[in-house]
Design an enzyme around this catalytic site. Structure first.
Site, PDB file in Angstrom:
ATOM      1  N   GLN A   1       0.845  -1.206   0.000  1.00 24.95           N
ATOM      2  CA  GLN A   1       0.000   0.000   0.000  1.00 24.95           C
ATOM      3  C   GLN A   1       0.881   1.257   0.000  1.00 24.95           C
ATOM      4  O   GLN A   1       0.679   2.182   0.795  1.00 24.95           O
ATOM      5  CB  GLN A   1      -0.938  -0.026   1.204  1.00 24.95           C
ATOM      6  CG  GLN A   1      -2.132  -0.949   1.015  1.00 24.95           C
ATOM      7  CD  GLN A   1      -3.051  -0.504  -0.109  1.00 24.95           C
ATOM      8  OE1 GLN A   1      -3.158   0.679  -0.437  1.00 24.95           O
ATOM      9  NE2 GLN A   1      -3.718  -1.463  -0.727  1.00 24.95           N
ATOM     10  N   SER A   2       1.842   1.306  -0.886  1.00 23.63           N
ATOM     11  CA  SER A   2       2.772   2.433  -0.926  1.00 23.63           C
ATOM     12  C   SER A   2       2.133   3.670  -1.555  1.00 23.63           C
ATOM     13  O   SER A   2       1.715   3.639  -2.716  1.00 23.63           O
ATOM     14  CB  SER A   2       4.013   2.041  -1.737  1.00 23.63           C
ATOM     15  OG  SER A   2       4.806   3.188  -1.999  1.00 23.63           O
ATOM     16  N   ASN A   3       2.095   4.747  -0.770  1.00 21.33           N
ATOM     17  CA  ASN A   3       1.631   6.031  -1.311  1.00 21.33           C
ATOM     18  C   ASN A   3       2.670   6.614  -2.250  1.00 21.33           C
ATOM     19  O   ASN A   3       2.335   7.317  -3.205  1.00 21.33           O
ATOM     20  CB  ASN A   3       1.376   7.013  -0.168  1.00 21.33           C
ATOM     21  CG  ASN A   3       0.383   6.475   0.834  1.00 21.33           C
ATOM     22  OD1 ASN A   3      -0.758   6.205   0.493  1.00 21.33           O
ATOM     23  ND2 ASN A   3       0.830   6.272   2.071  1.00 21.33           N
TER      24      ASN A   3
END
Ligand SMILES: *Cc1c(COP(=O)(O)O)cnc(C)c1O
Length: 336
Positions: free
Chosen positions: A75-77
């Site tokens: 879930q890397s922004n």
């Protein structure tokens, strides 16, 4: 500090607002809490990586790259904002995702940021937690070169001396806003991970001789390691700006008491902080970074760490899209 000396492409809606949080301040009984809205940088739902990418993508373009490669957690922004920036600039983007939490949940692996990576046209590849992601990125770069492409590798979180310029820019912007508002900032608090945000802020605020102390709330590493990472990068950033020596070691402070079981793993404090901010200020935090950062700030306020008359600014680094990757952790509000 003259940032116009460095290549930059405009990607964000800047300046971001600096706003009071009267309801949260009242709920906690002080100090006076403010929020710097870097969740509102505008690029694909915003976040702190946009400021770093203004300098990193400019460097990629200047070097003639046609493909950017980066890595992060599932879930890397950072990956999502990189995919968005690449789409806007007409570059290809390859994303490598490390499953640090080990979760195989459908939402975690396919919704939130992952959904947006794909919408922006970036292919993603998954790797198990503990993979050497820098080596994995080099392999992908070799593949791109073998096909005649020109890769540009962006380190995780965009945290190098070029990316950190984005947070030097934020420091300049914040001090100018506070001066305009006649707001004396006593503390600046934010979530710290790959260190570029805090490193850029400290280099910028020290370079300006603002005397504003920064407190990073850690989300992964233990305190000695986190402070060392931030300090090293703050020094490299100062060197890059020809301001070597402006950052004293004691100006780099992290509190890593709010990580819980590990990176990306929910804590009760994070869930409480997300609920409180949504219900008092209608501000959306995220489960991995700003939720734990705010959990730390709320706890420190309750413990009397700040003076009641202090003005404390929370830098909201974004990430609310990841809420959709953590669907199951929030209890629905029941009608009564
Ligand atoms: C990446 C990120 C951070 C941490 O910033 P670093 O520069 O990696 O320390 C904080 N909050 C959010 C939402 C992020 O995506």
């Amino acid at each position: 500090m003259h940032l116009a000396r460095f290549p930059r492409v405009r990607l964000g809606h800047l300046p971001t607002p600096l706003e009071a949080m009267p309801n949260l301040s009242k709920l906690l009984g002080g100090p006076n809490l403010y929020v710097k809205r870097d969740d509102c940088t505008g690029l694909s739902s915003g976040g702190n990586k946009t400021r770093k990418l203004e300098f990193l993508m400019a460097d990629a373009l200047q070097k003639g790259a046609d493909t950017v490669i980066t890595q992060g957690a599932v879930q890397s922004n950072h990956a999502r904002q990189t995919a968005a920036a690449a789409a806007k600039l007409g570059l290809k983007c390859q994303i490598l995702l490390e499953n640090r939490t080990g979760s195989n949940a459908v939402d975690y692996c396919g919704s939130g940021n992952v959904l947006l990576d794909h919408l922006h046209g970036a292919p993603t590849r998954m790797f198990p937690g503990g993979t050497d992601m820098n080596a994995a990125m080099e392999k992908v770069a070799d593949e791109v070169r073998a096909k005649g492409g020109k890769p540009y590798v962006i380190v995780g979180g965009g945290s190098n001396a070029i990316g950190a310029l984005g947070y030097v820019n934020c420091a300049i912007e914040l001090v100018a806003q506070a001066n305009d508002m006649n707001l004396r900032i006593d503390h600046l608090v934010h979530a710290t991970g790959s260190a570029g945000t805090q490193a850029g802020l400290v280099a910028g605020l020290e370079g300006l001789r603002s005397h504003i102390p920064v407190l990073g709330i850690g989300v992964r590493a233990p305190r000695p390691q986190q402070e060392e990472n931030v300090y090293k990068l703050a020094c490299l950033t100062a060197d890059h700006m020809d301001m070597s020596g402006c950052v004293a070691r004691e100006r780099v402070v992290a509190n890593c008491d709010y990580v819980g079981a590990g990176y990306g793993i929910p804590t009760d404090g994070m869930i409480e902080a997300i609920n409180i901010l949504a219900r008092t200020e209608a501000i959306l935090l995220d489960p991995v970074y700003s939720g734990k950062g705010m959990a730390g700030l709320i706890d420190l306020c309750r413990k009397g760490h700040f003076k009641k008359t202090d003005n404390v600014v929370f830098l909201h680094t974004g990430g609310s899209v990841a809420l959709f990757g953590y669907n199951g952790i929030f209890e629905p509000t029941r009608p009564n």
